[in-house]
Write a protein that holds these residues in place. Structure first.
Motif, PDB file in Angstrom:
ATOM      1  N   ILE A   1     -17.649 -73.885  28.867  1.00 61.72           N
ATOM      2  CA  ILE A   1     -16.999 -74.131  27.860  1.00 61.72           C
ATOM      3  C   ILE A   1     -16.673 -72.654  27.187  1.00 61.72           C
ATOM      4  N   GLY A   2     -17.582 -71.806  27.076  1.00 64.59           N
ATOM      5  CA  GLY A   2     -17.726 -70.518  26.760  1.00 64.59           C
ATOM      6  C   GLY A   2     -16.811 -69.557  27.308  1.00 64.59           C
ATOM      7  N   LYS A   3     -16.753 -69.671  28.650  1.00 64.05           N
ATOM      8  CA  LYS A   3     -15.822 -68.742  29.357  1.00 64.05           C
ATOM      9  C   LYS A   3     -14.411 -69.174  29.100  1.00 64.05           C
ATOM     10  N   ALA A   4     -14.304 -70.521  29.201  1.00 60.69           N
ATOM     11  CA  ALA A   4     -12.531 -71.074  28.887  1.00 60.69           C
ATOM     12  C   ALA A   4     -12.156 -70.709  27.641  1.00 60.69           C
ATOM     13  N   ALA A   5     -13.024 -70.636  26.394  1.00 59.45           N
ATOM     14  CA  ALA A   5     -12.684 -70.308  25.114  1.00 59.45           C
ATOM     15  C   ALA A   5     -12.565 -68.695  24.939  1.00 59.45           C
ATOM     16  N   THR A   6     -13.550 -67.940  25.531  1.00 62.59           N
ATOM     17  CA  THR A   6     -13.130 -66.725  25.923  1.00 62.59           C
ATOM     18  C   THR A   6     -11.919 -66.078  26.306  1.00 62.59           C
ATOM     19  N   ALA A   7     -11.646 -66.826  27.736  1.00 62.85           N
ATOM     20  CA  ALA A   7     -10.181 -66.444  28.211  1.00 62.85           C
ATOM     21  C   ALA A   7      -9.037 -66.667  27.380  1.00 62.85           C
TER      22      ALA A   7
END
Length: 141
Positions: free
Chosen positions: A60-66
């Motif tokens: 979730i954090g990776k997707a939100a960061t992208a």
């Protein structure tokens, strides 16, 4: 006159998730797959068998960061690895989770941001990338 605003639908997210799960199954790897909207809010999350417990939050954090940075998380990780360590402290200034590790991509359609997708927990950062890219390619985004 307002311009048309595109939005990722639940069915779009389901179809993208199916492509990502199919890719992970092809490589016989565990993992968590997250799809977020353009605000970084989770739409779908799938945790495959034998996936480490922390992988869901990481995905979730990776997707939100992208989505937040409008670029693949690999680009952010590369900047950090090249010596720009102040990028590591940005999470305190963002409202979304900040995970600058490869495996997260924004999703664009007709030059509009729809959301993001990320994979975590395959136990190989390169495999996180492969699964995400195959899913995006499969959908033609």
């Amino acid at each position: 006159m307002p311009t048309s605003i595109l939005k990722m639908t639940y069915n779009d997210a389901k179809s993208l998730m199916q492509a990502a799960v199919k890719s992970a199954e092809k490589y016989k790897v565990p993992g968590a797959i997250a799809i977020v909207d353009k605000g970084g809010n989770p739409i779908l999350l799938e945790s495959l068998e034998n996936t480490m417990s922390g992988a869901s939050k990481i995905a979730i954090g990776k997707a939100a960061t992208a989505v937040t940075f409008l670029r693949p998380t690999k680009a952010i990780e590369d900047v950090i690895l090249e010596g720009r360590s102040p990028m590591l402290v940005l999470d305190s200034s963002l409202s979304n989770a900040y995970v600058p590790l490869k495996g997260g991509y924004p999703i664009w359609y007709e030059n509009q941001l729809l959301g993001g997708i990320a994979v975590a927990g395959t136990m190989d950062a390169e495999m996180d990338e492969v699964i995400v890219l195959e899913a995006i390619e499969n959908k033609g985004w």
